[in-house]
Design a protein around this motif. Structure first.
Motif, mmCIF file in Angstrom:
data_model
loop_
_atom_site.group_PDB
_atom_site.id
_atom_site.type_symbol
_atom_site.label_atom_id
_atom_site.label_comp_id
_atom_site.label_asym_id
_atom_site.label_seq_id
_atom_site.Cartn_x
_atom_site.Cartn_y
_atom_site.Cartn_z
ATOM 1 N N GLN A 26 0.732 -1.192 -0.077
ATOM 2 C CA GLN A 26 -0.096 0.140 0.048
ATOM 3 C C GLN A 26 0.822 1.262 0.006
ATOM 4 O OE1 GLN A 26 -2.208 1.025 3.826
ATOM 5 N NE2 GLN A 26 -4.088 1.265 2.432
ATOM 6 N N THR A 27 1.980 1.329 0.717
ATOM 7 C CA THR A 27 2.897 2.568 0.942
ATOM 8 C C THR A 27 3.189 2.767 -0.649
ATOM 9 O OG1 THR A 27 3.282 2.193 3.087
ATOM 10 C CG2 THR A 27 4.564 3.576 2.133
ATOM 11 N N LYS A 28 3.925 1.658 -0.939
ATOM 12 C CA LYS A 28 4.726 1.825 -2.403
ATOM 13 C C LYS A 28 3.561 2.293 -3.280
ATOM 14 C CE LYS A 28 7.371 -0.367 -5.993
ATOM 15 N NZ LYS A 28 8.217 -1.575 -6.306
ATOM 16 N N ALA A 29 2.591 1.641 -3.350
ATOM 17 C CA ALA A 29 1.423 1.838 -4.302
ATOM 18 C C ALA A 29 0.806 3.474 -4.401
ATOM 19 C CB ALA A 29 0.015 1.083 -4.221
ATOM 20 N N LEU A 30 0.801 4.069 -3.305
ATOM 21 C CA LEU A 30 0.363 5.371 -2.672
ATOM 22 C C LEU A 30 1.376 6.422 -3.335
ATOM 23 C CD1 LEU A 30 -1.066 5.061 0.771
ATOM 24 C CD2 LEU A 30 -2.406 5.352 -1.511
ATOM 25 N N ARG A 31 2.796 5.818 -2.984
ATOM 26 C CA ARG A 31 3.650 6.822 -3.542
ATOM 27 C C ARG A 31 3.755 6.630 -5.037
ATOM 28 N NH1 ARG A 31 8.534 6.174 1.291
ATOM 29 N NH2 ARG A 31 7.167 6.983 2.994
ATOM 30 N N ARG A 75 -0.326 10.773 -6.097
ATOM 31 C CA ARG A 75 -1.767 11.702 -6.033
ATOM 32 C C ARG A 75 -1.778 12.425 -4.687
ATOM 33 N NH1 ARG A 75 -5.728 8.338 -5.120
ATOM 34 N NH2 ARG A 75 -7.617 9.834 -5.864
ATOM 35 N N HIS A 76 -1.680 11.708 -3.599
ATOM 36 C CA HIS A 76 -1.676 12.211 -1.957
ATOM 37 C C HIS A 76 -0.350 12.134 -1.605
ATOM 38 C CE1 HIS A 76 -6.008 11.946 -2.440
ATOM 39 N NE2 HIS A 76 -5.945 10.843 -2.567
ATOM 40 N N THR A 77 0.601 11.518 -2.126
ATOM 41 C CA THR A 77 2.042 11.349 -1.516
ATOM 42 C C THR A 77 2.919 10.996 -2.487
ATOM 43 O OG1 THR A 77 3.201 10.657 0.227
ATOM 44 C CG2 THR A 77 1.635 9.111 -0.832
ATOM 45 N N TRP A 108 7.333 9.472 -3.184
ATOM 46 C CA TRP A 108 8.698 9.082 -2.863
ATOM 47 C C TRP A 108 9.441 10.459 -2.608
ATOM 48 C CZ3 TRP A 108 9.253 4.461 -1.562
ATOM 49 C CH2 TRP A 108 8.347 3.514 -2.306
ATOM 50 N N LEU A 109 9.401 11.598 -2.917
ATOM 51 C CA LEU A 109 10.218 12.758 -2.792
ATOM 52 C C LEU A 109 9.759 13.232 -1.778
ATOM 53 C CD1 LEU A 109 11.031 14.034 -6.677
ATOM 54 C CD2 LEU A 109 12.441 12.319 -4.949
ATOM 55 N N THR A 110 8.436 13.701 -1.628
ATOM 56 C CA THR A 110 8.077 14.485 -0.395
ATOM 57 C C THR A 110 6.645 13.688 0.103
ATOM 58 O OG1 THR A 110 6.576 15.811 -1.923
ATOM 59 C CG2 THR A 110 8.730 16.442 -1.366
ATOM 60 N N PRO A 111 7.008 12.826 0.873
ATOM 61 C CA PRO A 111 5.990 11.863 1.414
ATOM 62 C C PRO A 111 5.150 12.671 2.297
ATOM 63 C CG PRO A 111 8.157 10.851 1.573
ATOM 64 C CD PRO A 111 8.267 12.188 1.420
ATOM 65 N N ASP A 112 3.566 12.249 2.090
ATOM 66 C CA ASP A 112 2.550 13.008 3.091
ATOM 67 C C ASP A 112 2.379 11.803 4.192
ATOM 68 O OD1 ASP A 112 0.374 13.625 4.381
ATOM 69 O OD2 ASP A 112 -0.357 14.517 2.713
ATOM 70 N N THR A 113 3.164 11.915 5.229
ATOM 71 C CA THR A 113 3.083 10.792 6.207
ATOM 72 C C THR A 113 1.884 10.992 7.043
ATOM 73 O OG1 THR A 113 4.160 12.386 7.806
ATOM 74 C CG2 THR A 113 5.582 10.806 6.643
ATOM 75 N N ALA A 114 1.041 11.829 6.975
ATOM 76 C CA ALA A 114 -0.277 11.783 7.547
ATOM 77 C C ALA A 114 -1.348 10.892 6.842
ATOM 78 C CB ALA A 114 -0.793 13.280 7.548
ATOM 79 N N TYR A 115 -1.158 11.281 5.473
ATOM 80 C CA TYR A 115 -2.047 10.445 4.550
ATOM 81 C C TYR A 115 -1.654 8.952 4.585
ATOM 82 C CZ TYR A 115 -4.900 8.785 0.656
ATOM 83 O OH TYR A 115 -5.971 8.363 -0.227
ATOM 84 N N GLU A 116 -0.291 8.896 4.345
ATOM 85 C CA GLU A 116 0.229 7.278 4.536
ATOM 86 C C GLU A 116 -0.238 6.482 5.773
ATOM 87 O OE1 GLU A 116 4.283 7.412 3.917
ATOM 88 O OE2 GLU A 116 4.000 8.328 1.688
#
Length: 915
Positions: free
Chosen positions: A675-680, A684-686, A688-696
C-alpha cells in the motif's frame, strides 16, 4: 529474423533471482531438481559485479567479472559443469544500457577524476556541452542531502585521501567524489609538500589528463602520504577545507570550482541533470554501448564466457534504452555466431538472444532484430486478457466512476501522468530535447520561435505518444511502418491541442523525428531524434507502469507490465491470432506469466479475473464495504485507494486459514508494504520525494483496522471462498497455455506453486525449494493433486508432466504447426482449443476460461454441471493419450462433469509409444 539458431534446444527456462540469499553455489545445488522438472535452461538474473549490497544486480559496476559476492567465476564454472552434466544450459541477463553511479565503478570514477580528458568520457551519455555556464564541460552530481552552501556549512563535505588509489576525494555520507589530479599541485602547496611532488603535479596540471606522468605523480603521493609527515599533512588538508570554518569554506569552494564536476542537492537532478539516467534513477548512468569500443568493453568478458561454454544465451535488459537497438542486436548476433565455432565440443549449440521489450497492443518486434523474441510480456498480457470477461466493462466502469472525480478513463490518467512527469521528473531531459530540436529546426531553415512555443508542440506530441519508442534514430535501415504510424497517431492527437500558428511547426518537428539514416540527415537532426527516443521509453514506463497503474483501479488484474488496463478482455479469436503470429515470426519467443517486475503474482491476477465474471455482485460488495468501513471519515484512504486495497487483499488472500495471529499480522505487513509503495507511485496524495506521512499513516491504520476486524475478515474469507476455485482454474489454464502454445515457457522462481505475491520486493522473497524437491519425490496422479488443489501441487504436477513431455518431444513444440480449433455449443465461450502437429504427432489442448460460469466445485475444481461445448477436429484422430491422466469420453467433448477441465491429449500416428 535469424532462423539459424537451434531454438528447439531451449525448451523451457527457469528464472532465478540471485543475491538476497541466493548465491551461484546455491543454484548449483538445485540443478538436479530443475532438470527433473523438465527445465532446459537456467535463466539467471545479472551475475556481473554490482554495487555492494545490491539485491538485484542491475546496478552493474564492472562487466569484466562475476560478482565475488555470488562466488565469482569459480562458482560459475561449478554451476555450468552441473548444468551440462544434466544436459542444461545457462541464459544470462545482461545490462548494457546503464551502470551504477558508484565508487566501485572504475569507469565512472575515472570520468569524475579527469572529466573530458578521461578515456571513458564518451563511454557514458553525458552532455558535455550543457548551455548552463557552470555545467559546460562538467558533470552534475546531484547527490547532496541539501544545497551545496548548506552542505559545506554543515561540515558534511570532508576532504579525504585514498591511500590505496592515491586520489583525493570529497566524502559526503556514503558518496565519494574523486578530485582531479590536475588540482593537486595547488592543494599540496598549502601543506608544504616535497618540491618534487609539487613539480610532478604541476606537470600533471599542464598535461590536463591521465598518462604516465599522472601515474608516476600519484605513486609518489601514495608513498609520501604513508609517511608520518604525509599523514599529518593529510589531516592538515582536511582541517584547512573544513566547511564549518569560514576560511575553510572559502578554500573548499575554490577546490570544488576546479573540478570537472559540480555538486548539487539531489532535488536538482530532475531539472539540471546533464547525463542520461535509467528512467529517473539518478544512481544509474546511461552507457553509450552503440560506440564500438564501448560495446567491446561491455561484452568482452561475456564473449569469453560464451566462447568457453560457460554461457549459452543472453537476455538483454531494457533494449529500448539503447540508442540503436537493431544495430546492437545485429552486432551481438554476429559476434556470438562467430564465437560459436570456437566453443568446446561439449558446449550446447547457441546462442539464444531474448530482449526485454514492452510491445503495444498492435506492435510487433522489429524484423531487423535477429533475436529469438521478447521475454514474454506480450504473452503475459494476451493470456491474462483472454481469461477476463470483457462484457463486465459497463458494470466495472460504474463502480469505478463512483470513486470520485479522479476516477477517469485510463488513457486520460496516463496522459495526465505524462504531463506531470515532463514538468517534474523528466524536466531536464525535456529541456535538452527542446534545445536539440530548436537546433535541428534552425538547420532546416525554420524561423526562430519562442522556446515556449516549441515546448508546447513537443509536449503535445509526447503526451500523446503511447508506444515506448520509435527506431528512426537507429543506425540500421529497416521497416519503419509501425514507427511512422505511431508518430502519426501522436501528431494527430496533438494537433487539436495546438494553436493554428503552431501546426506547421508540428509538421516540421514530426519530419525531424522521422528522419531515416539512409537519407543522411544532419548530425543535429539525428541527435534530436535519438533524444526523443531516449525520452519516450522512460516516459512511457513511468507514466503507465509506475503511475497510472496505481491510479487506475477499475480492475487491477489488468494493471500489469505489458498490458493496457483499458482493454478489459480479449476474445478467444484474438488470443489465437497472437499465437499464430508468434508461431510464424518468433516461434522461440519466451512466454512468461510472472517476472521479477510484475505488479502482482500470476495466480493473484488469475483470481482477480474472476471479478469480471461476477461484476454486479462485486459492485454491490465493494459498495457495501465503502459504506461500512468508514474510510472517508478519516484522512484516508480515498475511494480510489480503498478500492485498490480491497482488490489487493482479495488477490493476496491465502488459500488456507491464518494459522495464528502472527501469520495474519505477517500477511497484513505485506499488504501495508504494498500500500505504501502504491500510494507513492500513484503520486496523488503522496510520493517518494515528499511523502505525506499523515495520509500514509491514515491508510496504514485503515488497513490494519480491517485486518483486525473479525466481521470484515470473515466476509473477505467468504468472497475469496467463492472466487478461489475459479481463480485456481484460471491459474491452471494460463499455465497450460504457457506450456503448450508457440514459444518457450519461462517459469519464474517459486511460481510452480500458487503465486499470490505482490509487487517487488514481495515477489522476490526466498523460495522453499526443499518443499518442491519433496513434491518431485512423491509425485502422484493428477487427479489426486487436483483433490488437494489448495496445496498448489496440482499446478506443480501440471508443469512437471508437460515439461517432461516437451523434453522427450521438443520438435513438436519448437516446430509444430499451431491450429486454432472451432468450439461449438452454448458454452463455447468457456474453452480455448488448438492443435500442435509435427512429424505425425498431434497435441490437442483445451483450456478453460470464465470458470465461474462453469460452476467449478470447491473440492475438485471440476464443473458442477454438464458443459454444452464441442471441439471440432479437422479430421478423425485417435487413439489419444492424456498427459494429465484420465481421458474424457470423447476428445471432441472435452469437459466432463467430475473431471478437472484441463485437456492435453497426444496422438502418435507413427505408433512410437508415448509416456
Amino acid at each position: 529474423m535469424n532462423n539459424t539458431t537451434p531454438a528447439a534446444l531451449v525448451r523451457a527456462t527457469l528464472r532465478l533471482q540471485f543475491r538476497a540469499g541466493m548465491t551461484i553455489d546455491d543454484a548449483t545445488a538445485l540443478v538436479p531438481q530443475f532438470a527433473r522438472l523438465g527445465i532446459s535452461h537456467l535463466y539467471a538474473s545479472p551475475l556481473f559485479a554490482a554495487r555492494p549490497g545490491s539485491t538485484h544486480g542491475y546496478d552493474t559496476v564492472a562487466y569484466d567479472q562475476i560478482d565475488p559476492a555470488l562466488g565469482g567465476e569459480a562458482a560459475l564454472v561449478r554451476l555450468t559443469d552441473r548444468l551440462h552434466a544434466h544436459g542444461m544450459g545457462l541464459i544470462l541477463d545482461i545490462v548494457p544500457n546503464h551502470m551504477a553511479v558508484d565508487a566501485h565503478n572504475a569507469w565512472w570514477m575515472d570520468v569524475l577524476a579527469w572529466g573530458q580528458a578521461s578515456a571513458h568520457a564518451t563511454w557514458f551519455d553525458i552532455n558535455w556541452h550543457d548551455p548552463a555556464p557552470d555545467l559546460r564541460g562538467r558533470v552534475l552530481l546531484p547527490f547532496l542531502d541539501r544545497p551545496l552552501p548548506e552542505a559545506m556549512m554543515a561540515g558534511s563535505l570532508v576532504l579525504r585521501h585514498d591511500g590505496d588509489g592515491g586520489l583525493f576525494h570529497i566524502q559526503h555520507h556514503e558518496h565519494s567524489f574523486p578530485l582531479s589530479p590536475a588540482s593537486y599541485a595547488a592543494l599540496l602547496a598549502q601543506v608544504e609538500a616535497p618540491g618534487a611532488l609539487l613539480a610532478a603535479f604541476t606537470t600533471v596540471a599542464l598535461r590536463g589528463g591521465p598518462g604516465a606522468e599522472a601515474d608516476s605523480a600519484l605513486a609518489a603521493l601514495r608513498h609520501w602520504a604513508a609517511t608520518q609527515r604525509g599523514q599529518a599533512a593529510m589531516m592538515r588538508l582536511a582541517s584547512l577545507h573544513d566547511g564549518c570554518d569560514p576560511a575553510g569554506r572559502t578554500r573548499l569552494e575554490r577546490l570544488l570550482a576546479a573540478q570537472p564536476w559540480r555538486l548539487a542537492c539531489w532535488r536538482e537532478a530532475a531539472t539540471r541533470i546533464n547525463w542520461r539516467r535509467f528512467f529517473d534513477i539518478t544512481g544509474l548512468v546511461g552507457v553509450c554501448v552503440e560506440r564500438a569500443e564501448v560495446f567491446e568493453a561491455v561484452h568482452g568478458y561475456l564473449f569469453s564466457l560464451y566462447q568457453r561454454g560457460l554461457v549459452d544465451g543472453v537476455r538483454v535488459d531494457h533494449i529500448d534504452g539503447l540508442a540503436a537497438p537493431a544495430a546492437y542486436c545485429q552486432r551481438l548476433r554476429a559476434r556470438l555466431d562467430a564465437l560459436g565455432r570456437l566453443r568446446p565440443e561439449s558446449a550446447l549449440p547457441g546462442a539464444a538472444i531474448y530482449v526485454e521489450k514492452i510491445l503495444a497492443t498492435h506492435e510487433s518486434l522489429p524484423a531487423a532484430w535477429p533475436v529469438e523474441g521478447t521475454t514474454g510480456y506480450d504473452f503475459m498480457d494476451q493470456v491474462s486478457a483472454v481469461l477476463h470477461d470483457a462484457r463486465a466493462a459497463p458494470v466495472l466502469d460504474r463502480l469505478w466512476a463512483a470513486c470520485g472525480p479522479d476516477a477517469r478513463a485510463c488513457g486520460l490518467i496516463a496522459r495526465e501522468a505524462r504531463v506531470q512527469l515532463l514538468a517534474g521528473g523528466f524536466a531536464a531531459e525535456f529541456g535538452q530535447l527542446t534545445r536539440l530540436l530548436a537546433t535541428a529546426l534552425k538547420a532546416r531553415g525554420a524561423d526562430c520561435m519562442p522556446a515556449a512555443d516549441l515546448r508546447a508542440v513537443l509536449e503535445a506530441v509526447l503526451v500523446s505518444f503511447t508506444f515506448y519508442r520509435t527506431y528512426f534514430g537507429d543506425e540500421v535501415m529497416q521497416d519503419h511502418a509501425e514507427d511512422g504510424a505511431a508518430l502519426h497517431a501522436a501528431s494527430t492527437a496533438a494537433r487539436p491541442r495546438l494553436e493554428a500558428r503552431l501546426q506547421p511547426v508540428l509538421d516540421t518537428v514530426v519530419s525531424i523525428l522521422s528522419a531515416r539514416p539512409e537519407h543522411a540527415p544532419a548530425a543535429c537532426v539525428r541527435r534530436a531524434e535519438q533524444a526523443f527516443e531516449h525520452l519516450t521509453a522512460p516516459l512511457a514506463a513511468k507514466s503507465t507502469e509506475d503511475t497510472a497503474f496505481y491510479r487506475y483501479g477499475r480492475l487491477i488484474s489488468r494493471n500489469e507490465v505489458g498490458s493496457d488496463p483499458a482493454r478489459l478482455g480479449l476474445a478467444v479469436a484474438g488470443f489465437h491470432a497472437g499465437c499464430t503470429a508468434r508461431a510464424h515470426a518468433r516461434p522461440a519467443a519466451m512466454l512468461t506469466t510472472a517476472t521479477h517486475d510484475h505488479k502482482r503474482g500470476e495466480d493473484s491476477r488469475a483470481r482477480l479475473a474472476v471479478l469480471s465474471e461476477m461484476a454486479p455482485r462485486w459492485h454491490a460488495q465493494a459498495s457495501e464495504w465503502f459504506a461500512r468501513n468508514g474510510a472517508e471519515t478519516a484522512i484516508g484512504p480515498d475511494r480510489i485507494d480503498e478500492l485498490m486495497l480491497y482488490q489487493t487483499m482479495l488477490g493476496a488472500w491465502p488459500l488456507t486459514p491464518f494459522a495464528s495471529v502472527t501469520t495474519r499480522e505477517a500477511w497484513c505487513e505485506r499488504i501495508v508494504q504494498w500500500q505504501t509503495k502504491a500510494l507513492r507511485e500513484a503520486k496523488r496524495h503522496t510520493n517518494w520525494l515528499t511523502p505525506d506521512t499523515a495520509y500514509e499513516d491514515a491508510c496504514t491504520a485503515f488497513a490494519r483496522r480491517l485486518a483486525a476486524n473479525g466481521a470484515f475478515m470473515a466476509r473477505m474469507d467468504q468472497v475469496v471462498a467463492r472466487m478461489a476455485p475459479a481463480g485456481a482454474l484460471n491459474g491452471l489454464a494460463q499455465t497450460l497455455l504457457r506450456l503448450t502454445t508457440p514459444g518457450v515457457p519461462d517459469l519464474y522462481q517459486g511460481c510452480d506453486l500458487w503465486d499470490f505475491s505482490l509487487v517487488d520486493p514481495d515477489n522476490r522473497r526466498p523460495v522453499d525449494f526443499g518443499l518442491r524437491h519433496a513434491l518431485l519425490e512423491h509425485a502422484g496422479s493428477f487427479d489426486a493433486s487436483a483433490a488437494t488443489w489448495r496445496t498448489g501441487q496440482v499446478k506443480f504436477d501440471l508443469i512437471r508432466r508437460i515439461l517432461s513431455f516437451r523434453a522427450r518431444y521438443p520438435d513438436l513444440f519448437a516446430k509444430g504447426h499451431y491450429q486454432p480449433l472451432e468450439v461449438e455449443g452454448a458454452d463455447r465461450d468457456h474453452a480455448i482449443a488448438f492443435l500442435r502437429q509435427h512429424d505425425g504427432f498431434s497435441l490437442l489442448v483445451v483450456a478453460p476460461r470464465l470458470p465461474l460460469g462453469m460452476e467449478i466445485q470447491a473440492d475438485t475444481l471440476a464443473p458442477g454441471r454438464d458443459m454444452a461445448l464441442r471441439v471440432t477436429l479437422p479430421q478423425p484422430v485417435g487413439p489419444w493419450h492424456s498427459l494429465l491422466g484420465a481421458l474424457p469420453v470423447q476428445a471432441t467433448v472435452p469437459f466432463a462433469r467430475g473431471q478437472v477441465p484441463l485437456v492435453c491429449l497426444v496422438h502418435d500416428a507413427g505408433g512410437r509409444g508415448l509416456p
